[in-house]
Design a protein around this motif. Structure first.
Motif, short mmCIF file in Angstrom:
data_model
loop_
_atom_site.label_atom_id
_atom_site.label_comp_id
_atom_site.label_asym_id
_atom_site.label_seq_id
_atom_site.Cartn_x
_atom_site.Cartn_y
_atom_site.Cartn_z
N MET A 184 0.81 -1.21 0.00
CA MET A 184 0.00 0.00 0.00
C MET A 184 0.85 1.27 0.00
SD MET A 184 -3.11 -1.14 2.50
CE MET A 184 -4.04 -2.65 2.13
N GLY A 185 2.18 1.10 -0.13
CA GLY A 185 3.05 2.27 -0.16
C GLY A 185 2.98 3.08 1.11
N PHE A 186 2.88 2.40 2.24
CA PHE A 186 2.78 3.06 3.53
C PHE A 186 4.03 3.88 3.83
CE2 PHE A 186 3.70 3.02 8.12
CZ PHE A 186 2.54 3.62 8.62
N SER A 187 3.83 5.10 4.32
CA SER A 187 4.95 5.94 4.76
C SER A 187 4.54 6.67 6.02
CB SER A 187 5.34 6.94 3.67
OG SER A 187 4.30 7.87 3.44
N VAL A 188 5.52 7.02 6.86
CA VAL A 188 5.24 7.72 8.10
C VAL A 188 6.26 8.82 8.32
CG1 VAL A 188 6.53 6.00 9.44
CG2 VAL A 188 4.87 7.46 10.60
N ARG A 189 5.79 9.95 8.82
CA ARG A 189 6.65 11.07 9.19
C ARG A 189 6.34 11.49 10.62
NH1 ARG A 189 9.56 13.64 5.30
NH2 ARG A 189 9.24 12.89 3.17
N VAL A 190 7.40 11.73 11.39
CA VAL A 190 7.25 12.20 12.76
C VAL A 190 7.88 13.58 12.86
CG1 VAL A 190 7.80 11.74 15.18
CG2 VAL A 190 7.31 9.83 13.64
N GLU A 191 7.06 14.56 13.24
CA GLU A 191 7.52 15.96 13.27
C GLU A 191 8.14 16.36 11.93
OE1 GLU A 191 6.95 18.24 15.53
OE2 GLU A 191 5.91 16.87 16.90
N GLY A 192 7.52 15.90 10.86
CA GLY A 192 7.94 16.29 9.51
C GLY A 192 9.09 15.50 8.93
N LYS A 193 9.68 14.59 9.70
CA LYS A 193 10.82 13.81 9.23
C LYS A 193 10.41 12.37 8.94
CE LYS A 193 14.22 16.60 11.74
NZ LYS A 193 15.32 16.59 12.73
N LYS A 194 10.91 11.82 7.83
CA LYS A 194 10.58 10.46 7.45
C LYS A 194 11.07 9.47 8.50
CE LYS A 194 10.71 7.38 3.44
NZ LYS A 194 11.20 7.22 2.04
N LYS A 195 10.24 8.50 8.82
CA LYS A 195 10.55 7.52 9.87
C LYS A 195 10.66 6.13 9.27
CE LYS A 195 10.73 6.45 14.38
NZ LYS A 195 11.68 7.02 15.35
N ALA A 196 11.74 5.42 9.60
CA ALA A 196 11.88 4.03 9.15
C ALA A 196 10.99 3.13 10.00
CB ALA A 196 13.33 3.59 9.28
N PHE A 197 10.55 2.01 9.41
CA PHE A 197 9.68 1.10 10.15
C PHE A 197 9.95 -0.35 9.73
CE2 PHE A 197 7.48 2.72 6.39
CZ PHE A 197 7.08 1.56 5.75
N ASP A 198 9.55 -1.29 10.57
CA ASP A 198 9.62 -2.72 10.27
C ASP A 198 8.23 -3.21 9.90
OD1 ASP A 198 12.39 -3.03 10.92
OD2 ASP A 198 11.84 -2.88 13.03
N THR A 199 8.16 -4.42 9.35
CA THR A 199 6.88 -4.97 8.92
C THR A 199 6.73 -6.41 9.37
OG1 THR A 199 6.87 -3.54 6.95
CG2 THR A 199 5.40 -5.45 6.92
N GLU A 200 5.59 -6.72 9.96
CA GLU A 200 5.25 -8.09 10.32
C GLU A 200 4.19 -8.58 9.35
OE1 GLU A 200 4.27 -9.98 14.49
OE2 GLU A 200 2.43 -9.22 13.60
N ILE A 201 4.40 -9.76 8.77
CA ILE A 201 3.46 -10.34 7.82
C ILE A 201 3.00 -11.71 8.31
CG2 ILE A 201 3.10 -11.12 5.44
CD1 ILE A 201 5.33 -9.21 4.60
N LYS A 202 1.68 -11.90 8.35
CA LYS A 202 1.12 -13.20 8.70
C LYS A 202 0.09 -13.60 7.66
CE LYS A 202 1.78 -13.28 13.71
NZ LYS A 202 1.12 -13.51 15.01
N LYS A 203 0.13 -14.88 7.26
CA LYS A 203 -0.81 -15.39 6.27
C LYS A 203 -1.62 -16.52 6.88
CE LYS A 203 2.32 -14.19 2.47
NZ LYS A 203 3.08 -14.67 1.29
N ASN A 204 -2.94 -16.46 6.65
CA ASN A 204 -3.82 -17.47 7.21
C ASN A 204 -5.01 -17.69 6.28
OD1 ASN A 204 -5.02 -19.26 9.05
ND2 ASN A 204 -6.14 -17.62 10.01
N ASP A 205 -5.15 -18.91 5.78
CA ASP A 205 -6.28 -19.28 4.92
C ASP A 205 -6.44 -18.33 3.74
OD1 ASP A 205 -6.91 -21.44 6.55
OD2 ASP A 205 -8.22 -20.26 7.83
N GLY A 206 -5.32 -17.97 3.10
CA GLY A 206 -5.37 -17.13 1.91
C GLY A 206 -5.49 -15.64 2.18
N THR A 207 -5.45 -15.25 3.46
CA THR A 207 -5.56 -13.84 3.82
C THR A 207 -4.24 -13.35 4.38
OG1 THR A 207 -7.93 -14.01 4.31
CG2 THR A 207 -6.75 -12.16 5.30
#
Length: 267
Positions: free
Chosen positions: A100-123
């Motif tokens: 989804m092209g997620f992005s986050v900024r904190v006080e106007g500055k770009k913030k790095a982030f990690d991602t957790e992915i879980k798959k269950n029954d095709g979702t």
């Protein structure tokens, strides 16, 4: 548009220990089973400014640490679940770690982030998360954007149980219901094609107190498009834009928006 608010996906806090639950930004903790979203009584959500269209969701928060000490905690953003192998084009690269092209900024500055992915029954359940320091007694501005996964129909199905469900979920008023029936005439070459965007609001409860100031902006792609969603006190700003504002807001349900496009069938 009806006069009762239904309800956003936003930020959550992580402080504890096991499985993942979907929801609005919140605090969270990394446990053996993944992220766990928990409640904080130290950080208040003073403002939430939510913008929704078919191709963009943008949320601007103002948080305040109400204590006399800095708080360093994990903040999590659960992406709405989507199918691993979609039956239709939902406008996303479902194989990407950030579809989804997620992005986050904190006080106007770009913030790095990690991602957790879980798959269950095709979702696929996906959560972006990062460590965040909330300074003692001060406010903190957090803004994130992403492209929503769009559900929809090539041609509106508005019969039987599906009709009842849509009227309830999107607060379709009688006049709009009549317009849908009159305009959706495939046998006469006129078709309505709806698109649906959902947003989880109810995780505001993971923060301290109510949302101080809440503003929702819903924008259509074209002036001639139609929209329907639940809300009390919705104001039309221009031909494409609708705004809802609340103070000390405690949403009890999530938000669902129906965008309706009209087109003629080719001979």
């Amino acid at each position: 548009m009806n006069k009762t608010m239904r309800g956003a996906v936003g930020l959550l806090l992580c402080l504890g220990g096991t499985p993942l639950v979907s929801a609005n930004d919140s605090t969270a903790a990394l446990g053996a089973g993944g992220l766990v979203f928990t409640k904080t009584d130290a950080i208040a959500m003073e403002q939430e400014d939510l913008f929704i269209s078919e191709d963009k969701i943008r949320v601007a928060y103002v948080f305040r640490n109400t204590t006399k000490q800095d708080i360093n905690t994990r903040v999590a953003f659960p992406v709405p679940a989507f199918p691993e192998e979609p039956d239709m084009d939902i406008g996303l690269d479902v194989k990407s770690s950030n579809p989804m092209g997620f992005s986050v900024r904190v006080e106007g500055k770009k913030k790095a982030f990690d991602t957790e992915i879980k798959k269950n029954d095709g979702t696929v359940n996906m959560t972006h998360h990062w460590m965040q320091t909330f300074p003692a007694g001060k406010s903190l501005k957090v803004v994130h954007e992403y492209q929503p996964a769009i559900g929809g129909e090539a041609m509106l199905w508005f019969q039987d149980e599906e009709r009842t469900a849509k009227i309830s979920k999107y607060c379709i008023e009688p006049d709009f219901e009549k317009w849908l029936d009159k305009t959706n005439q495939p046998d006469k070459g006129m078709v309505l094609s709806p698109r649906y965007v959902d947003y989880i609001l109810t995780t505001w409860a993971n923060w301290k107190g109510a949302i101080g100031k809440f503003r929702l902006t819903v924008q259509k792609a074209k002036a001639e498009d139609k929209i329907s969603f639940c809300g009390t006190g919705v104001k039309k700003v221009d031909a494409r834009t609708f705004v809802l504002e609340k103070t000390n807001f405690t949403p009890e349900e999530d938000l669902a928006v129906m965008f309706v496009h009209q087109y003629k069938l080719e001979n």
